[in-house]
Design an enzyme around this catalytic site. Structure first.
Site, short mmCIF file in Angstrom:
data_model
loop_
_atom_site.label_atom_id
_atom_site.label_comp_id
_atom_site.label_asym_id
_atom_site.label_seq_id
_atom_site.Cartn_x
_atom_site.Cartn_y
_atom_site.Cartn_z
N ASP A 187 -5.66 -19.46 7.28
CA ASP A 187 -5.48 -18.69 8.51
C ASP A 187 -6.55 -19.14 9.51
O ASP A 187 -7.50 -19.82 9.14
CB ASP A 187 -5.64 -17.19 8.22
CG ASP A 187 -4.44 -16.63 7.48
OD1 ASP A 187 -3.34 -17.14 7.68
OD2 ASP A 187 -4.63 -15.67 6.71
N ARG B 255 0.82 -1.22 0.00
CA ARG B 255 0.00 0.00 0.00
C ARG B 255 0.85 1.27 0.00
O ARG B 255 1.95 1.27 0.56
CB ARG B 255 -0.97 -0.02 1.18
CG ARG B 255 -0.37 -0.22 2.55
CD ARG B 255 -1.41 0.02 3.65
NE ARG B 255 -2.09 -1.19 4.10
CZ ARG B 255 -1.72 -1.92 5.17
NH1 ARG B 255 -0.68 -1.58 5.89
NH2 ARG B 255 -2.41 -2.99 5.51
#
Ligand code: UDP
Length: 365
Positions: free
Chosen positions: A349, A175
């Site tokens: 996850d 980002r």
């Protein structure tokens, strides 16, 4: 039949399923070959520090339902994962963000960082990334790839980046913000008191037998349950008859140090090839610990062999194709279901484990 379900593996998947089954009025026997519950999210409290014995686990999810579900079993703190990476004598913030770019190139604005990455990308001419290397290069350019991705990834997976699937690197945010949060998820934290307590609560009132190997147990107790939920390795379940799936394992070198603060962060990655470990975890920082001592674990990654603990499925094409064949066998079973990272051969996850277990519970129960 003594039980409705035999749940093999007292990890997160098995525990969620058993909890749901009990709620639905079913009886379960949970067995695990280890001498403790909670699988790889097991924490051991040493000197007041919850040590993540099988690797650091940071809970994060964007699924509100899963977040509310896990919060029934524990209160979560406000830990935000912000690892740093050490490459030779340089230190960078992760994930790849404006702090990283600014340190790498002295840039200050997103436009300057983008220009730098574009310049490196243009020289490469990758149109459609075919593997992890091409994916990383076309996302972040040469410097980020060479300093922060290549060495770490090849140590962790033991394969060249050109032979690894690109989805692995897509796990990490990239980002143009000064934001070191390793995850983009809406919810994040560490359960206060550690993960083991969550699984303890899930399994409350359910019969659990530890140090019990499924393959021995089922020979002696073939009629123990109507159905089996197997969360171990699917290829082992079928005696490797179609071939062996590959896994990565991790060895932890854990040390107690007579100091308050060793590295100033819970997670420090070592991204060059020369340092033999991938990262050092300083467990107390997950819970803002103030103990006078500290406990650290160095992580060494290697190929899994029979007899040691499997951690990561290697979801490349070859292994996925073999898994699909095992999946076909599994689909023919009428009284065995498979779940979890090992049963489904997926790099899940924790939130995805819970999602999958709840989905299975809904279908089954
Ligand atoms: N990765 C990297 N450099 C880093 C950290 C991660 O290149 O400093 C890559 C590496 O390929 C790794 C993947 O990102 O396998 C996923 O990392 P993550 O931290 O999600 O792995 P986990 O915590 O599940 O081991």
């Amino acid at each position: 039949m003594k039980y409705d379900y035999l749940v093999v593996g007292a990890g997160l998947y098995g525990a969620v399923f058993a909890y749901e089954a009990k709620k639905a009025g079913k009886t379960c026997l949970v067995i695990d070959k280890r001498n403790h519950i909670a699988g790889n999210i097991y924490c051991e409290n040493i000197d007041g520090i919850n040590v993540h014995k099988y690797g650091a686990h940071i809970f994060h999810t964007s699924n509100k339902k899963v977040w509310e579900y896990i919060n029934q079993f524990a209160e979560f703190n406000n830990y935000i994962n912000s690892p740093v990476a050490i490459y030779k004598d340089e230190l960078y913030n992760l994930p790849f963000n404006m702090n990283t770019f600014s340190k790498l190139w002295g840039v200050k604005t997103p436009a300057e960082a983008k220009a730098k990455i574009d310049e490196q990308r243009a020289a490469l001419n990758i149109t459609e990334p075919k593997n992890l290397e091409e994916q990383a290069l076309s996302l972040a350019g040469t410097d980020v790839y060479e300093k922060l991705i290549k060495g770490y990834t090849e140590k962790q997976w033991g394969r060249p980046c050109t032979e690894l699937p690109s989805f692995i690197i897509k796990r990490l945010p990239f980002r143009f913000m000064y934001d070191n949060n390793y995850f983009n998820d809406r919810f994040q934290g560490i359960p206060m008191g550690g993960y083991t307590k969550i699984v303890e609560k899930m399994l409350d009132g359910i019969e659990v037998r530890l140090e019990t190997d499924y393959f021995d147990f089922i020979k002696e107790n073939p009629d123990i349950a109507e159905k089996t939920l197997f969360t171990g390795m699917i290829d082992e379940f079928y005696q490797y008859r179609l071939g062996t799936l590959q896994y990565r394992t991790v060895r932890f070198e854990t040390e107690k140090l007579d100091m308050e603060n060793y590295q100033g962060n819970a997670v420090v990655n070592y991204t060059d090839r020369e340092v033999p470990y991938t990262r050092i975890i300083e467990h107390k920082h997950f819970e803002f610990g103030k103990q006078p001592v500290t406990i650290i674990s160095r992580e060494y990654s290697s190929e899994w062999k029979p007899g040691i603990e499997p951690y990561y499925p290697i979801n490349d094409e070859k292994n996925n194709t073999l898994f699909a064949k095992y999946r076909e066998l599994a689909d023919q079973e009428t009284n065995v279901i498979f779940g979890g990272r090992l049963g489904n051969y997926k790099y899940y996850d924790m939130d995805k484990v819970i999602e999958a277990a709840l989905e299975m519970a809904e279908k089954e129960l």
